[in-house]
Design a protein around this motif. Structure first.
Motif, PDB file in Angstrom:
ATOM      1  N   GLY A 234       0.812  -1.220   0.000  1.00  0.00           N
ATOM      2  CA  GLY A 234       0.000   0.000   0.000  1.00  0.00           C
ATOM      3  C   GLY A 234       0.840   1.262   0.000  1.00  0.00           C
ATOM      4  N   PRO A 235       1.732   1.412   0.983  1.00  0.00           N
ATOM      5  CA  PRO A 235       2.571   2.613   0.996  1.00  0.00           C
ATOM      6  C   PRO A 235       3.469   2.741  -0.239  1.00  0.00           C
ATOM      7  CG  PRO A 235       2.633   1.553   3.138  1.00  0.00           C
ATOM      8  CD  PRO A 235       1.902   0.626   2.218  1.00  0.00           C
ATOM      9  N   VAL A 236       4.009   1.637  -0.707  1.00  0.00           N
ATOM     10  CA  VAL A 236       4.899   1.702  -1.878  1.00  0.00           C
ATOM     11  C   VAL A 236       4.109   2.123  -3.118  1.00  0.00           C
ATOM     12  CG1 VAL A 236       6.407   0.376  -3.404  1.00  0.00           C
ATOM     13  CG2 VAL A 236       6.568   0.075  -0.946  1.00  0.00           C
ATOM     14  N   MET A 237       2.909   1.595  -3.279  1.00  0.00           N
ATOM     15  CA  MET A 237       2.104   1.974  -4.440  1.00  0.00           C
ATOM     16  C   MET A 237       1.777   3.470  -4.415  1.00  0.00           C
ATOM     17  SD  MET A 237      -0.371  -1.365  -4.724  1.00  0.00           S
ATOM     18  CE  MET A 237      -1.248  -0.875  -6.207  1.00  0.00           C
ATOM     19  N   ILE A 238       1.513   4.000  -3.241  1.00  0.00           N
ATOM     20  CA  ILE A 238       1.211   5.427  -3.123  1.00  0.00           C
ATOM     21  C   ILE A 238       2.456   6.276  -3.373  1.00  0.00           C
ATOM     22  CG2 ILE A 238       0.534   7.245  -1.488  1.00  0.00           C
ATOM     23  CD1 ILE A 238      -1.413   5.120  -0.297  1.00  0.00           C
ATOM     24  N   THR A 239       3.585   5.905  -2.780  1.00  0.00           N
ATOM     25  CA  THR A 239       4.798   6.713  -2.952  1.00  0.00           C
ATOM     26  C   THR A 239       5.293   6.685  -4.394  1.00  0.00           C
ATOM     27  OG1 THR A 239       6.262   4.906  -2.249  1.00  0.00           O
ATOM     28  CG2 THR A 239       5.535   6.448  -0.556  1.00  0.00           C
ATOM     29  N   VAL A 240       5.157   5.539  -5.045  1.00  0.00           N
ATOM     30  CA  VAL A 240       5.558   5.422  -6.448  1.00  0.00           C
ATOM     31  C   VAL A 240       4.689   6.326  -7.320  1.00  0.00           C
ATOM     32  CG1 VAL A 240       5.443   3.813  -8.393  1.00  0.00           C
ATOM     33  CG2 VAL A 240       6.652   3.166  -6.326  1.00  0.00           C
TER      34      VAL A 240
ATOM     35  N   ARG B 114      12.542   8.008   0.142  1.00  0.00           N
ATOM     36  CA  ARG B 114      13.018   7.214   1.276  1.00  0.00           C
ATOM     37  C   ARG B 114      12.045   6.069   1.577  1.00  0.00           C
ATOM     38  NH1 ARG B 114      13.267  10.738   5.749  1.00  0.00           N
ATOM     39  NH2 ARG B 114      14.854  11.811   4.539  1.00  0.00           N
ATOM     40  N   LEU B 115      10.763   6.371   1.568  1.00  0.00           N
ATOM     41  CA  LEU B 115       9.756   5.330   1.802  1.00  0.00           C
ATOM     42  C   LEU B 115       9.801   4.266   0.710  1.00  0.00           C
ATOM     43  CD1 LEU B 115       6.763   7.505   3.002  1.00  0.00           C
ATOM     44  CD2 LEU B 115       7.962   5.772   4.337  1.00  0.00           C
TER      45      LEU B 115
END
Length: 148
Positions: free
Chosen positions: A18-24, A50-51
């Motif tokens: 979830g966080p990686v998809m948003i940060t990308v 960084r995330l």
């Protein structure tokens, strides 16, 4: 054992993917604002990178747990092609993240921090958007395959 692996697999997918998809997906917008001198956007781009670079490599846990689940119960999962495809798609997505997205983010962020104006940020934005879209699409298709 199967229930525990399913719980860990789903939890890892939610907490890591979830966080990686948003940060990308959001890095490019902040990069372009930072290019124009917005200090807050530079801070946001730094945090997003960084995330991505920390959670991204850890996200390999998701396909590893999926593969472990697959191998522990071959009689159920081994006969359904959707699980074969899901594992393949998640591995491809992870390789795109580690080999294409993270290095491009790192390069563009270094250029922003150094003030290097020779970098083509529009090209970085296009490629990061394209690879990020492919990465996210692969994970969405994988999630859909899990529930068919």
């Amino acid at each position: 054992m199967t229930s525990l692996l399913i719980a860990l697999h789903v939890l890892a997918a939610v907490l890591l993917m979830g966080p990686v998809m948003i940060t990308v997906s959001t890095y490019q917008g902040q990069m372009m604002k930072a290019k124009d001198g917005d200090a807050k956007a530079l801070g946001a781009a730094t945090t997003l990178h960084r995330l991505t670079s920390q959670y991204g490599p850890l996200s390999v846990i998701v396909p590893i747990l999926g593969l472990a689940l697959f191998l522990t119960n071959m009689s159920v999962f081994g006969t359904q092609g959707r699980f074969h495809v899901s594992i393949l798609l998640s591995v491809i997505a992870w390789v795109i993240l580690v080999a294409l997205i993270i290095p491009r983010q790192k390069k563009s962020l270094a250029a922003l921090e150094s003030g290097d104006s020779s970098v083509d940020f529009a090209d970085h934005k296009k490629k990061l958007s394209m690879f990020g879209g492919i990465f996210n699409l692969l994970w969405v298709v994988t999630a859909i395959l899990m529930f068919l």
